[in-house]
Design an enzyme around this catalytic site. Structure first.
Site: not given
Ligand SMILES: *Cc1c(COP(=O)(O)O)cnc(C)c1O
Length: 391
Positions: A55, A107, A180, A205
């Site tokens: 962990r 998001y 982000d 992504k």
């Molecule tokens: C998908 C996404 C998230 C969250 O990511 P997860 O892996 O689904 O938890 C955060 N910010 C953006 C811009 C995203 O597209």
């Protein structure tokens, strides 16, 4: 890393070779999968390997973390079990009472968490018009605002925030800036070089790019006290990435530059094509010269405007436009009707249906994640779907 990669190697080279790492024992050019949840303690009661329990750390993280830190120009990176685990760790490292600024357009799941969890827990969460420097200046409370969260381009309207200008304002007030950068990726934007303190990615992504795992990552400019708390959150709350996901993520990262550039080039063509289409009211994409974020995006993004865009479908009235948007999504044959983004396959979704009541997303909006298929195929499929929806 145990390699001879020249210091001046370009990011494309570093990504393609995953930093040139070679396994010392076997001379393998790809790493093994380290699945162990625990590590041997030395006879004299020490842990000289530096690892005790899965962990806290895992050799499977090392290479992907090192590569992502290098591509972002950061001091360190930390992998998490999802983008949400990474993002929420940044806020959980703050103290109750701290004031944070986040965008109204961001998001959806993270905005929900901020409003429904972080605020009751004690953070003072204020959602503002982050693209407007005057609004940022007015909302900052010097000495009290600890963190400014930026998402650019931001889901799902693809609004653009000037990272350098916002960071200058935030830093003058003593606040940390987190970006982000999931949609921009290090291929198109370098938030740390523009003044951000931390970069966050849903590695689910583009970084992984194959829609086959969930992962998140944070990259820090400096190994400071806040970063140490963020890493403690990962260990103590347990949003740790799995070994196999770490291995797959590194594999996906090798093609990051090819994938993002192809998706961006296709998204630009698709945006231009549908911007003057009889069934389309508006295309939201920072690569379109008329779009509100274009000037800032042209300054802060290099080599493209990303693979994400949204299309607002026309109708006689709002209800007809919404019905036409849903019908268009129903009639696609190549595009996949699914949420998420950043994979090799193109995705389409009626975003307001995903976000539900209270969403700022217009009901006639279709969110498109452009993949790496032939662009003419993608345009033709959207053409026939829009034509059928308006029949
Ligand atoms: C998908 C996404 C998230 C969250 O990511 P997860 O892996 O689904 O938890 C955060 N910010 C953006 C811009 C995203 O597209």
């Amino acid at each position: 890393m145990n390699d001879d990669t020249p210091a001046h190697a370009k990011p494309e080279t570093l990504a393609a070779q995953a930093l040139g790492w070679v396994d010392e024992k076997t001379r393998a050019v790809t790493p093994p999968v380290h699945a162990s949840a625990t590590f041997i303690r030395d006879e004299d009661n020490q842990y000289r390997s530096g690892r005790a329990y899965g962990r806290a750390d895992n050799p499977a993280f090392d290479q992907a973390e090192a590569l992502i830190a290098r591509l972002e120009g950061g001091a360190q990176a930390a992998l998490f079990a999802s983008g949400m685990a990474a993002a929420t760790a940044v806020f959980q490292a703050l103290a109750p009472g701290d004031h944070v600024l986040a965008p109204k357009i961001m998001y959806w799941s993270l905005r929900n968490w901020l409003v429904n969890f972080a605020a009751p827990w004690g953070l003072q969460v204020e959602l503002i018009e982050m693209t407007d420097p005057a609004a940022v200046r007015a909302a900052l409370r010097p000495g009290q605002t600890q963190l400014v969260w930026i998402e650019t381009p931001a889901n799902p309207l693809w609004t653009v925030t000037d990272i350098a200008a916002t960071a200058a304002l935030a830093h003058a007030a003593g606040a940390r800036v987190v970006v982000d950068s999931t949609v921009a990726t290090p291929v198109l934007t370098q938030p740390l070089a523009l003044g951000a303190d931390l970069v966050m990615h849903a590695a689910t992504k583009y970084l992984n790019g194959h829609s086959d795992l969930l992962a998140g990552v944070l990259v820090t400019r400096a190994d400071d006290a806040h970063w140490q708390r963020v890493k403690a959150v990962r260990v103590q709350i347990g949003g740790t990435l799995g070994s196999f996901e770490s291995w797959l993520l590194l594999r996906g990262l090798r093609t990051l530059y090819l994938r993002v550039r192809q998706a961006s080039a296709s998204a630009q063509r698709i945006a231009e094509h549908f911007a003057r289409h009889p069934h389309v009211a508006e295309v939201l994409y920072p690569g379109l010269p008329g779009s509100p974020g274009h000037a800032v995006a042209a300054r802060q993004m290099q080599g493209g405007f990303g693979g994400m865009l949204s299309v607002r479908v026309k109708g006689h009235d709002p209800a007809a436009a919404e019905a036409a948007a849903i019908a268009a999504a129903a009639h696609v044959r190549l595009w996949k009707r699914a949420t998420s983004l950043g994979g090799t396959e193109s995705l389409i979704e009626h975003r307001a249906s995903v976000e539900g009541a209270g969403t700022p997303v217009p009901p006639d909006l279709l969110r498109l994640s452009v993949g790496i298929e032939d662009c003419d195929d993608l345009i033709a499929d959207l053409e026939q779907a829009l034509a059928r929806a308006h029949r």
